[in-house]
Design a protein around this motif. Sequence first.
Motif, mmCIF file in Angstrom:
data_model
loop_
_atom_site.group_PDB
_atom_site.id
_atom_site.type_symbol
_atom_site.label_atom_id
_atom_site.label_comp_id
_atom_site.label_asym_id
_atom_site.label_seq_id
_atom_site.Cartn_x
_atom_site.Cartn_y
_atom_site.Cartn_z
ATOM 1 N N LYS A 1 0.830 -1.213 0.000
ATOM 2 C CA LYS A 1 0.000 0.000 0.000
ATOM 3 C C LYS A 1 0.860 1.257 0.000
ATOM 4 O O LYS A 1 0.703 2.145 -0.847
ATOM 5 N N SER A 2 1.783 1.330 0.958
ATOM 6 C CA SER A 2 2.622 2.530 1.053
ATOM 7 C C SER A 2 3.505 2.677 -0.177
ATOM 8 O O SER A 2 3.748 3.780 -0.656
ATOM 9 N N THR A 3 4.000 1.542 -0.674
ATOM 10 C CA THR A 3 4.847 1.589 -1.861
ATOM 11 C C THR A 3 4.071 2.208 -3.026
ATOM 12 O O THR A 3 4.590 3.065 -3.744
ATOM 13 N N LEU B 1 -3.306 9.900 1.646
ATOM 14 C CA LEU B 1 -3.250 9.703 3.085
ATOM 15 C C LEU B 1 -2.910 8.251 3.397
ATOM 16 O O LEU B 1 -3.686 7.350 3.110
ATOM 17 N N ASP B 2 -1.728 8.049 3.981
ATOM 18 C CA ASP B 2 -1.287 6.706 4.323
ATOM 19 C C ASP B 2 -1.715 6.416 5.763
ATOM 20 O O ASP B 2 -1.192 7.037 6.688
ATOM 21 N N GLU B 3 -2.638 5.514 5.935
ATOM 22 C CA GLU B 3 -3.151 5.147 7.265
ATOM 23 C C GLU B 3 -3.528 6.386 8.085
ATOM 24 O O GLU B 3 -2.993 6.619 9.160
ATOM 25 N N PHE C 1 2.192 10.709 5.531
ATOM 26 C CA PHE C 1 2.785 9.376 5.608
ATOM 27 C C PHE C 1 2.267 8.636 6.834
ATOM 28 O O PHE C 1 1.603 9.222 7.692
ATOM 29 N N GLU C 2 2.615 7.352 6.922
ATOM 30 C CA GLU C 2 2.086 6.569 8.035
ATOM 31 C C GLU C 2 2.766 6.889 9.362
ATOM 32 O O GLU C 2 2.226 6.594 10.410
ATOM 33 N N LEU C 3 3.951 7.496 9.314
ATOM 34 C CA LEU C 3 4.604 7.910 10.552
ATOM 35 C C LEU C 3 4.727 9.430 10.552
ATOM 36 O O LEU C 3 4.914 10.041 9.497
HETATM 37 MG MG MG Z 1 2.255 1.134 4.799
#
Ligand code: MG
Lengths: 284, 237
Positions: free
Chosen positions: A42-44, A154-156, A82-84
Amino acid sequence: MITVKDLSFTYPGSKKPAVDGISFSVGKGEIFGFLGPSGAGKSTTQHIVIGLLRTYKGSAAVRDVEVRTCTRNLYEHIGVSFELPNLYTKFTALENLKFFSALYERPCRNPMELLEQVGLKEEAHKRVSDFSKGMSMRLNFCRALLHDPEMLFLDEPTSGLDPSYARVIKEMILQERDRGKTIFLTTHNMHTADELCDRVAFLVDGRIALLDAPRNIRMAYGSSHVRIEYRSEGVLHQQSFPLEGMGRNRDLLDLLEQEQVETIHSQEASLEDVFIQVTGRTLG
Amino acid sequence: MNRKRLLALLYQDIRFELRHGMYTVYAVLSVIYIFLLRSLPETIQSRIAVILLFSDPAVLGFFFIGGMVLLERKQRTLSALACTPLQAGEYLAAKSISLALLSLAACSIIVLAGLKTPISWGYLIIGVLLSSCWVTLVSIPFSLTADSLNDYFITAGGALLLLCLPLFDLIFSLGWKAAYLFPTHASILLITGAFRPISPGDTIYGIIYLAGASVLTWRWAAARLSARVLGGGDHED
Ligand SMILES: [Mg+2]
Ligand SMILES: Nc1ncnc2c1ncn2[C@@H]1O[C@H](COP(=O)(O)OP(=O)(O)OP(=O)(O)O)[C@@H](O)[C@H]1O
């Protein structure tokens, strides 16, 4: 707004592709979700589509421009989280937003109003190093909206948030959609996908296993039932009946007539049930 | 290069340096340098001053830029910047300018407080500014790939140590001609020019060689930054 065709990507030094021949497109004013377990890619995919990984195979176009060739100007038009959290920790929430505002040519939103919306108004002058993960994620989300971009990635977006703030963020995402924004999001939470997404793609091992509106998916794959709880001779029983042909179902009608019914619930398959059924994997 | 973005990042970098204690470290070291210089006999004072003033932008600049970029990577703000219209050139310029000004301020204070003899400021200013920019630009690609601060000290430190060979020429007065191939020799010559006259040829060589080396290093650093952080597309429409 986003058109992806036969997209593949393998990280340098890795044998297995992280994204393996996926195709999808996202229209203006749509919320499109990637639902999949950890490591699905997903993030990729998000990284590729926002122009940060350019050695992909196939095609990925945003605003009709192949992202491999897009310029820094793309980022005037898209907002990314990002997710973080990625924030200046020795700066306050407000300082962070003000600094990032200054990097855009287009007019930005009032940072204080954004902070108020995500419940960080009181913390506006606190340094990010004193923030919890959830607070940082909310601030991260504000930053994606800061320059009022046409598209959001929007990642997570709700990971690490307690339910009440997850609600706030979801409402804000829906609001953006209603303002005509195009939104791409990733999640491994089926409720988030179900509530927010106009269409959702199931991603497993870099491949799309299924792509449709959440409602259609549930309808097509889940068989719907009614579950009835009733009391007979003081003992609680429950029984399920198919929704289809309910009015002619003799057993059901007898039960309704003869027993003391306590609850009736209609049941449909959840996205997660379908996910497991289609991919043989859980979302965990 | 967009002026608004450059100024915003420059202001951010200066505050970042301040809040991460770099100005404090600089202040303490400058005080030590000043006491050191004042305690020296005048005969060797200016030669030691050249070494100290060279090491200020070179060695401290190397520490600071490495620390800064590694902190930015740890806080993941580099990935945040990658998703804004900021360009590689603006990033490099903000880092170079903020650290060069810091270095120049420190060197000026050291000279004013540590030495009694007058100096030619033109040489000092040009020498320190150019040296600082060059070291910053050389160090950035290493700091982008280093796995840790240790790794950075080994790789970038090793490279810089090689590039600082002309320092031995200065310390031992070897008159080593090949030193002219090193940009650091140009730095040392220009800073020397602040204390005693150097030939017009050396002056021109120093400025052009160091500026030229900085331009080439700039290109390399911009390409590395673009590839590592910005995903490759490093220009506006
Ligand atoms: Mg991810
Ligand atoms: N920088 C990297 N270098 C090498 N491999 C990577 C890198 N980042 C991710 N991968 C690999 O690529 C695959 C897909 O990872 P990705 O981060 O896209 O998954 P994800 O769906 O976002 O998972 P999560 O839900 O955990 O965020 C995984 O197998 C992962 O190990």
